[in-house]
Design an enzyme around this catalytic site. Structure first.
Site, short mmCIF file in Angstrom:
data_model
loop_
_atom_site.label_atom_id
_atom_site.label_comp_id
_atom_site.label_asym_id
_atom_site.label_seq_id
_atom_site.Cartn_x
_atom_site.Cartn_y
_atom_site.Cartn_z
N LYS A 32 0.73 -1.36 0.10
CA LYS A 32 -0.05 -0.13 0.10
C LYS A 32 1.02 1.11 -0.18
O LYS A 32 1.86 1.41 0.76
CB LYS A 32 -0.91 -0.03 1.21
CG LYS A 32 -1.88 -1.14 1.27
CD LYS A 32 -2.95 -1.03 2.48
CE LYS A 32 -3.62 -2.29 2.61
NZ LYS A 32 -4.71 -2.31 1.67
N HIS A 72 -0.43 -7.94 8.89
CA HIS A 72 -0.86 -6.56 8.55
C HIS A 72 -0.65 -5.44 9.76
O HIS A 72 0.21 -4.68 9.29
CB HIS A 72 -2.28 -6.61 8.12
CG HIS A 72 -2.52 -7.48 6.83
ND1 HIS A 72 -1.92 -7.91 5.98
CD2 HIS A 72 -3.93 -7.94 6.71
CE1 HIS A 72 -2.17 -8.78 5.29
NE2 HIS A 72 -3.46 -9.00 5.49
C1 BG6 Z 1 -6.74 -10.00 4.41
C2 BG6 Z 1 -7.65 -10.61 5.49
O1 BG6 Z 1 -5.52 -10.50 4.44
O2 BG6 Z 1 -6.79 -8.72 4.47
C3 BG6 Z 1 -9.07 -10.16 5.42
O3 BG6 Z 1 -7.58 -12.16 5.33
C4 BG6 Z 1 -9.02 -8.73 5.52
O4 BG6 Z 1 -9.80 -10.76 6.34
C5 BG6 Z 1 -7.93 -7.86 4.25
O5 BG6 Z 1 -10.49 -8.26 5.15
C6 BG6 Z 1 -7.87 -6.46 4.66
O6 BG6 Z 1 -7.13 -6.00 3.56
P1 BG6 Z 1 -7.46 -4.53 3.02
O7 BG6 Z 1 -6.44 -4.16 2.00
O8 BG6 Z 1 -8.96 -4.71 2.52
O9 BG6 Z 1 -7.28 -3.55 4.39
#
Ligand code: BG6
Length: 511
Positions: free
Chosen positions: A203, A261
């Site tokens: 990102k 994340h």
């Molecule tokens: C994924 C998860 O890795 O990341 C999901 O498995 C989540 O549950 C997603 O919704 C979130 O990613 P972003 O880019 O939509 O914030």
């Protein structure tokens, strides 16, 4: 990381066959194929670039192209509009889809891999054959696919050509399984061939954290325990578990979002400046700070974590059912769809500064942000001044969907008396930069093709992430409460108590 000396556009990646395992799956549809169109539009794919979709569903080149075309249209029509905003998208798609091929395979059958070798060779041009294998499949297939690729002679680098493997998350489901997976794949691949993806690293707003911190003289001198009171990292989602109940109910919010994340956000925020932009230098600093997350004994881990599970409610105008009534979720599930944690980092810079993390599904708004709460200015001068101290200085790095940075500080309210009021300075990316449509995967796929590992995780970084959350997984077991929260709320009130105990409160989320 490419530290460009001028703003000239990047060059196309080298010729490559991209083999997508799980080509009929959700990730390929929603993110990978649209990202390829965006890369084609940006002229970043080589003339010899080809895609070989592999999945167990019946199909052929024509049906794959047709289905992929429909994914593109669906994504183009969706609210986020990650593709399909540019002139010439239709023509670009026509040219790109002509390079799409398909092969049916059973991921657990050696013979399929022999056939795959034939299929790849048939796509090879005359030059050196670069092959990127993208494992967009359920995690249980990761190690087996690598082993079968190796057995079929497909992962050995050829003279002048690379063989690389991209592995999606979740990489393991705890520390032991992540280590075991690393061991299994490292028997067949060299570390330099492995690209473990965490799409948060792709990102732009996450990549910008390093620039904010290290390219500006104003922030870094304050970026430590002497000036920062605490840090909050939030990833609130409005979506529920959708069609992923079977995966999610075994996984939960902690495993799904935190060691990967949220720890990327934590690492970018808390790491030391790397010696250079070299991939290894940056990855080493990210790893080092995750390694310093304190491992909490069971009692503390229970006290410093809050789990929640959504109940029926409304998000925006949509009714949301109780999590335990979602498809493929156990009727008495104790899986958390929300988690809040208090962590500390045992190093010189951060000793004594709490990091509060929270993430949840079916929440009131979608908002991912890092808020850095600075300490109050010494109060003596303003001790009798109205308004002072209500809100300390806060720097908010807005990751998504708002993309920007805001700084909150005190100003004098105009008038004869000195009365302070919090005000805010806002920077929005969109006001300065004309960002191309993006799914977030473009940079990551391009980097795999050019062999830049800056935005990928090494074996150690993955293991440190799991090790840091393992105390919570161990402490939870059947212990402790999973608090219900209404869909469309900001999570369980127990999460407020986690901060209230320390005399603090969560920043309110959303615009
Ligand atoms: C994924 C998860 O890795 O990341 C999901 O498995 C989540 O549950 C997603 O919704 C979130 O990613 P972003 O880019 O939509 O914030």
């Amino acid at each position: 990381m490419r530290a460009a000396a001028d703003a000239s556009p990047a060059s196309p990646a080298p010729d490559c066959v991209l083999v997508i395992f799980g080509a009929a799956g959700d990730l390929a549809k929603r993110l990978l194929i649209p990202a390829l169109l965006n890369l084609a539009q940006a002229s970043l794919l080589a003339d010899g670039f080809k895609v070989l979709g592999v999945d167990h569903n019946d199909g052929d080149d024509a049906s794959f192209r047709e289905a992929a075309g429909q994914f593109i249209q669906t994504v183009a029509a969706s609210k986020d509009r990650q593709v399909g905003r540019r002139e010439g998208d239709a023509a670009a798609w026509k040219a790109l889809s002509a390079r799409f091929h398909y092969q049916v395979a059973d991921f657990e059958d050696d013979q399929s891999f022999q056939q795959l070798a034939v299929g790849i060779a048939a796509l090879a041009g005359t030059g050196p054959l670069n092959v990127l294998f993208y494992l967009a499949v359920a995690p249980r297939f990761f190690a087996g696919i690598v082993e079968r690729l190796s057995k079929a002679g497909l992962v050995q680098d050829q003279a002048g050509g690379f063989r690389r493997v991209v592995i999606e998350k979740p990489f393991g489901e705890d520390l032991a399984s992540a280590k075991a997976l690393n061991r299994r794949i490292l028997k067949h691949l060299d570390e330099r061939q492995i690209f473990r993806i965490d799409h948060f690293l792709g990102k732009e707003t996450v990549r910008n954290i390093m620039v904010t911190r290290f390219a500006n003289g104003v922030f870094e001198p304050l970026w430590n325990r002497l000036h920062i009171d605490h840090i909050q990292i939030t990833a609130a989602e409005t979506i529920g578990v959708e069609q992923r109940g079977a995966y999610y109910d075994k996984t939960g919010a902690l495993r799904d979002m935190v060691p990967n994340h949220l720890f990327q956000l934590l690492a970018m925020t808390a790491m030391e400046p790397p010696n250079s932009f070299a991939a290894a230098a940056i990855a080493a600093e990210r790893s080092r700070v995750v390694d310093a997350v304190r491992l909490q004994p069971p009692g503390e881990a229970l006290a410093n974590s809050v789990r929640g599970q959504y109940r029926a409610g409304k998000v925006a105008d949509h009714g949301v059912v109780d999590y335990r009534r979602e498809p493929a979720v156990a009727a008495r599930s104790r899986t958390e769809t929300y988690v809040a944690l208090k962590l500390t980092i045992d190093n010189w810079r951060w000793a004594g500064v709490p990091f509060y993390l929270r993430t949840g599904k079916a929440m009131r708004v979608r908002d991912t942000e890092i808020s850095i709460r600075f300490k109050q200015a010494p109060g003596a001068l303003f001790q009798h001044t109205a308004g002072i101290g209500a809100e300390a200085n806060t720097l908010v790095l807005q990751i998504q969907p708002r993309e920007g940075i805001s700084l909150q500080f005190e100003a004098k309210r105009p008038g004869p008396d000195v009365v302070a009021a919090p005000v805010q300075m806002d920077f929005h990316f969109a006001d300065y930069f004309d960002a191309a449509p993006s799914t977030g995967y473009e940079t990551l796929i391009y980097d795999c093709m050019i062999g830049d590992k800056t935005l990928f995780k090494g074996a150690e970084e993955i293991e440190f992430g799991w090790r840091a959350v393992q105390p919570f997984l161990d402490a939870w077991g059947e212990a402790g409460e999973v608090h219900g929260y209404a869909a469309g709320s900001v999570g369980p009130s127990a999460a407020d108590e986690l901060l209230a105990r320390d005399g603090r409160s969560w920043r309110s989320i959303g615009p």
